[in-house]
Enzyme design. Structure first.
Site, PDB file in Angstrom:
ATOM      1  CG  HIS A  48       6.446  10.780  -3.313  1.00  0.00           C
ATOM      2  ND1 HIS A  48       6.557   9.426  -3.126  1.00  0.00           N
ATOM      3  CD2 HIS A  48       7.124  11.060  -4.457  1.00  0.00           C
ATOM      4  CE1 HIS A  48       7.285   8.908  -4.116  1.00  0.00           C
ATOM      5  NE2 HIS A  48       7.634   9.884  -4.940  1.00  0.00           N
ATOM      6  CD  GLU A 106       5.856   7.970  -0.249  1.00  0.00           C
ATOM      7  OE1 GLU A 106       7.033   8.417  -0.261  1.00  0.00           O
ATOM      8  OE2 GLU A 106       4.981   8.334  -1.050  1.00  0.00           O
TER       9      GLU A 106
END
Lengths: 553, 553
Positions: free
Chosen positions: B366, B193
């Protein structure tokens, strides 16, 4: 306002960023500071520009002595043409600011009938009971002024937009000693800008940007595109310098870049070596590494040069793989999505894009917390009114003022229109004058209001369904099949079925209504509207605007 | 797809944030990873939700072996109900993720007909030619998995969303050693990601937030309101802990907060001391300093608890002066304006508001650049495909991969639908399968398309003018005065004059058209439209949508 009273208020700039306008009144003398515009956000659908409601000033037009302009940014000058069309008073500003105002007045055909007065940091003016002097400040455009009002009640200082830069470009120093002197004399009331009141620290000097620009210019192997605010003349100067040092010709792209650079150069604020500027159609006469392009569009504005370049939509100029694109700017809050879209497009073209907060290619033009405290400390005002900022910025600026010793009770967080009155050295927040915003939309000024915006919002989210029925005036019977038209609602094969259902419902309702008094078209419309609304909500869970049109023949 | 070929592609998640869906196919075996939704931005006017176009999967439904879900965030599970209504396949997810999926399936009445399979980090599954194993990761929701596909061509790893937290809350450690083992075995292709690929450094541990929350709780003298994402169960745990340590009862406000907390507690992810949770109607039985309120709305969502509290619009709960409001969150790009509006409103109520990046009350879920490099280094893939991110994030992730030794030619930046095919250990980007987005609007799925959105945009910026003319079928004469109706266009006294002008123009044009073939209604409509458009543009510089309706009687 009372005769022996000093009144201070804003008609724009409080609880908002943009459309600055402040009013200083002593008895029958009114002086206005700034007349800015504000860009609409997404809640003002389709509106071009927002300006102040100046009803109070129109009612008191014979008292207005002049409009003082602190600097040449849109949020301080953008409303001037609309203002002057209603109230023609002398406008006082520095050379560069006047140059930028003139561009606007020309566009509006007002240049000939306006009394423009050139001032500088050393000017001294008299407006009846008030004398006015100035002090130079630093900001992200040259030639900025703070204003000192010498009133019978005492001194009122308006900072304009400012920051402190101890090593400014072009030796454009702020008058810090003068500020200290004013403070030593005793300031009754300080109005100081709050844009960056939430940001800790002290802005770095604009000068560091120049070094970073030069570094990036030395690294680039092909064409360089660099984008910044046209009005940031000092940054433009540093782009010119970097291009000169790295032997690149400079191309200017975008209307405001061409306009501002030519005004700034003509007035001596910008120094460009001769022969350095070339026209865009001549780019191909040079190797890529010999050219730099300075362009508008650093905020991702759809029609600006950089956006159009990023979608290969600019005549005569193209971005090729390995060209460098430099953002010497930060996105203004609200513009992030547009800017990142432009960056994505540029990367797709294969450009090397230099962007983001880590690049050191932008410093703000607005004082951060330590600078705001420095201003408060220099001025040591008895009363303080934070200006130019959204509520939380004014609020934070109040905390900063408190931290450097201003009494909390002497700090006024106000709304546009709220008036501070000072008599006998004592300030109180008293009444409010009328204030508000006016939308400029196309050629119309003030003809788009809340009703129109509410309709636009509804239309934008749910669309519209129009029902047209033609009824026999005599017996209330339908003359022909109803017309059902939708826009922005649904679009698919099923929609036909849905519209057929509406059609049948309308026919049924009209039949039911045959008994009612035919003069009451309103009842027919209401009934059709309600029934359709209900049907569509049950079927789709949406509430489009429903517009029944009843025609009697 | 070819029989002895491994194919990998996305149907959502590339060049966008949201609606993640990845497909791994070997021969006749298809496994899907995630099925997220995406929130519409301002360009998708009025749309509720955006999901994937799954035409390819519908055509190949008999090959689909299952849907694996990496974690319980909306951009990974939000599309599941819409997907299952079209393709009913087993869904594999961890306990918390399943819990959150079940809430959705219940709302859509799908719970009974869905085959839900519980997995964990140690699970091992077989899907025909592929075996699948998992590894635990850290993120901003517990119970997240990375996925390892053991295919005849080699190992494909999908990271899901992740970060590295070496001191996670509730000892929820990631399987770093397992990741290293997988890497040592040799990874053919890594999908990782990219959300934070632009952000330098390494995220601090979630644990530091707990200390900050506790500090703020100790400072507060009245009620505390604290807002964060309901799904960030670890942060919720730290709020619970801080409330417990400072002897405050806890109130939960907002539907998703109540839902998620009850699921998380029931499944053992959240530990709340007995008797600590009280109902909102019981707040007034306690002193303000004995109560903390954990609520939704940290993104300024209009209908969420905090927004409604900020405008004193929440039944039974009020924010009073000197109450403390804590944002344990950052605004997601695009939400800044809504969040600052809520902050302004809270300050107006006199609350002490703790917000902003300087508070240390938020860490991202993240991986930042160093974490992304760590993942790349652990996995050492031959081929790399950055996933989940806008173009510049994928692009930056490519540079990061290059910097840790992945060959540039082996990195694939793709669009949704673009297929990587791997045969004989060699990967190539080959064809594209159909991909796209589907709008969910009210009850409709896919009935709002680009035409509808274009209309909504036009309506939202310029409004609409409707012209209704009733014409005698026989001679083409007007039967009655035309009706001119506008919405979202102008609204003022002048508007009447303008509409009168349109009226006269329409009468004139209809008279001119009397000669043309009356069957050609289209010509009448076109002529009226064009003439009105022109008149309005000259008079107002605006271009509203013009809708002529011609009725023949």
């Amino acid at each position: 306002m009372n005769t022996n009273t000093l009144s201070v208020f804003a008609l724009g700039g409080l609880n908002e960023i943009g459309k600055n306008m402040y009013v200083i009144q002593y008895g029958d003398d009114i002086v206005i500071v700034d007349c800015g515009s504000k860009f609409p956000d997404e809640s003002s659908l389709g509106v071009d520009l927002i300006i102040q409601d100046i009803a109070y000033l129109k009612e008191n037009r014979e008292k207005i002595r002049g409009l003082l302009v602190t600097h040449g940014h849109e949020d301080h000058i953008g409303g001037i043409p609309y203002f002057l069309k209603q109230i023609n008073v002398p406008v006082y500003a520095t050379r560069l600011t006047l140059g930028l105002i003139k561009i606007k007045l020309k566009e509006h055909g007002l240049l000939r009938n306006t009394d423009l007065q050139l001032i500088n940091g050393d000017s001294s003016l008299n407006f009846g009971t008030m004398d006015v002097t100035f002090f130079k400040t630093n900001h992200s455009i040259p030639d900025c002024l703070g204003i000192v009002f010498h009133t019978p009640e005492g001194i009122v200082v308006h900072t304009g937009d400012f920051k402190f830069d101890f090593t400014p470009i072009n030796d454009d120093y702020a008058d810090i000693n003068k500020m200290a002197e004013i403070g030593s004399k005793g300031v009754l009331l300080l109005l100081s800008e709050s844009t960056n009141a939430e940001r800790p620290g002290f802005n770095p000097s604009e000068r560091i940007i120049g070094k970073k620009i030069e570094e990036e210019f030395r690294k680039a192997r092909k064409k360089i595109f660099i984008s910044t605010f046209a009005s940031n003349v000092h940054r433009v100067q540093q782009v010119v310098d970097a291009a000169y040092k790295t032997n690149r010709k400079l191309v200017l792209l975008g209307r405001s870049m061409v306009n501002v650079v030519s005004v700034a150069e003509e007035l001596g604020y910008l120094h460009i070596p001769e022969g350095m500027i070339i026209e865009k159609q001549d780019i191909n006469q040079f190797d890529p590494e010999e050219v730099a392009i300075l362009c508008t569009g650093s905020q991702g504005e759809a029609m600006a040069a950089l956006s159009r370049l990023s979608t290969s939509n600019f005549r005569q100029v193209e971005i090729h793989p390995d060209d460098t694109v430099i953002f010497a700017s930060s996105p203004i809050p609200g513009n992030e999505k547009n800017v990142t879209q432009v960056i994505d497009n540029l990367l797709h073209l294969g450009a090397n894009v230099i962007y983001g907060s880590g690049t050191g290619l932008h410093v703000s033009g607005h004082a951060c917390q330590e600078e705001l405290k420095l201003m408060l400390t220099l001025m040591k005002p008895k009363y303080f009114m934070p200006i130019h900022g959204e509520f939380r910025m004014l609020h934070k600026h109040r905390s900063l003022a408190e931290s450097v010793g201003i009494e909390l009770d002497n700090i006024f967080i106000m709304n546009n229109g709220d008036v501070i009155e000072i008599t006998g050295g004592e300030a109180r927040q008293t009444k409010s004058v009328h204030s508000g915003h006016i939308f400029v939309d196309g050629l119309g000024i003030g003809d788009v209001g809340n009703v129109v915006l509410r309709d636009r919002k509804l239309l934008s989210e749910e669309g519209i369904v129009i029902i047209v029925v033609t009824i026999n005036r005599k017996n209330g019977e339908l003359v022909s099949n109803p017309d059902i038209i939708s826009r922005g609602f649904v679009y698919r094969r099923d929609a036909e079925e849905l519209m057929q259902e509406v059609n049948e419902l309308v026919i049924k309702k009209v039949a039911e209504l045959q008994g009612v008094n035919r003069n009451q078209q309103g009842i027919v419309r209401q009934t059709l509207k309600k029934a359709t609304e209900q049907l569509l909500y049950v079927e789709t869970k949406r509430r489009p605007m429903i517009l029944p049109v009843v025609i009697e023949v």
